[in-house]
Motif scaffolding. Structure first.
Motif, PDB file in Angstrom:
ATOM      1  N   SER A  93      -3.070  -2.113   8.574  1.00 36.44           N
ATOM      2  CA  SER A  93      -3.366  -0.692   8.729  1.00 36.44           C
ATOM      3  C   SER A  93      -4.876  -0.597   8.815  1.00 36.44           C
ATOM      4  CB  SER A  93      -2.875   0.104   7.526  1.00 36.44           C
ATOM      5  OG  SER A  93      -1.480  -0.003   7.420  1.00 36.44           O
ATOM      6  N   THR A 104      -0.641   0.958  13.252  1.00 35.14           N
ATOM      7  CA  THR A 104      -0.547  -0.367  12.660  1.00 35.14           C
ATOM      8  C   THR A 104      -0.801  -1.414  13.724  1.00 35.14           C
ATOM      9  OG1 THR A 104       1.104   0.407  11.070  1.00 35.14           O
ATOM     10  CG2 THR A 104       0.969  -1.957  11.396  1.00 35.14           C
ATOM     11  N   LYS A 181      -4.108  -5.658   5.136  1.00 33.05           N
ATOM     12  CA  LYS A 181      -2.677  -5.910   5.082  1.00 33.05           C
ATOM     13  C   LYS A 181      -2.082  -4.959   4.045  1.00 33.05           C
ATOM     14  CE  LYS A 181      -2.582 -10.560   6.812  1.00 33.05           C
ATOM     15  NZ  LYS A 181      -2.114 -11.933   6.641  1.00 33.05           N
ATOM     16  N   PRO A 182      -0.816  -4.583   4.205  1.00 30.34           N
ATOM     17  CA  PRO A 182      -0.203  -3.639   3.248  1.00 30.34           C
ATOM     18  C   PRO A 182      -0.392  -4.078   1.800  1.00 30.34           C
ATOM     19  CG  PRO A 182       1.266  -4.058   5.078  1.00 30.34           C
ATOM     20  CD  PRO A 182       0.100  -5.003   5.230  1.00 30.34           C
TER      21      PRO A 182
END
Length: 193
Positions: A93, A104, A181-182
């Motif tokens: 993101s 994304t 990254k998430p």
């Protein structure tokens, strides 16, 4: 390599054969300013062998990508083994100085440094049309519609752990961004240049 060896045996110089695998393709693809030869300022992609690369019994010992040992050769097997998955691969993101984007980036780094993936968001889903990834640097282009007209958008920058940062260049405007990254929190400094 066998075909190159036949060409050398028929009179092609070793230097010309090596150039055919290195600098010439870089020139053809327009990346000779950063790949294809060993020079200051270029990405250090190197293959280390135990002898003449065109000889049948020569073994590849190491492969360096962007100056880092990214793959190694198992001495018990002639196969080159990939290193662990690159930190460049995965979903990110991203945030610009204007705030988080509702988009994304899904990118995958192949073992040769090539890149594939998509940018998905409110504008739609767009494929990466060209690009490269190295040990810690990236550059890739997508083509999106801006006010009804197609426009190339260049993302470039560096990776550090699970974070990417760099700039987005489109229609003469550069915007800083940070991608994570998430589950990883990111901050951003700077703005449009």
């Amino acid at each position: 390599m066998k075909a190159a060896k036949k060409s050398i045996d028929a009179g092609l110089s070793t230097d010309a054969a090596i150039r055919a695998f290195t600098l010439t393709p870089a020139e053809i693809f327009g990346v000779a300013d950063r790949l294809g030869s060993i020079e200051n300022g270029k990405i250090a992609n190197l293959v280390i062998t135990d002898g003449d690369i065109f000889e049948e019994k020569t073994k590849i010992k190491f492969v360096f990508v962007d100056g880092r040992n990214s793959r190694y050769v198992n001495p018990k097997s002639p196969k080159i083994l990939p290193r662990a998955t690159s930190p460049a691969s995965g979903s990110f993101s991203y945030t610009t100085p204007e705030g988080p984007e509702d988009s994304t980036l899904d990118i995958v780094m192949a073992s040769d440094g090539s890149l594939s993936g998509t940018l998905s968001g409110t504008r739609g889903t767009f494929n990466i049309i060209s690009g490269y990834l190295s040990a810690d640097k990236f550059s890739f282009t997508i083509n999106i519609l801006i006010e009804g007209s197609p426009a190339d958008v260049l993302f470039s920058g560096t990776f550090e752990g699970t974070t990417m940062k760099g700039s987005i260049s489109v229609q003469g405007l550069d915007i800083d961004f940070t991608g994570t990254k998430p589950g990883v929190r990111a901050s951003i400094a700077g703005g449009a240049r």
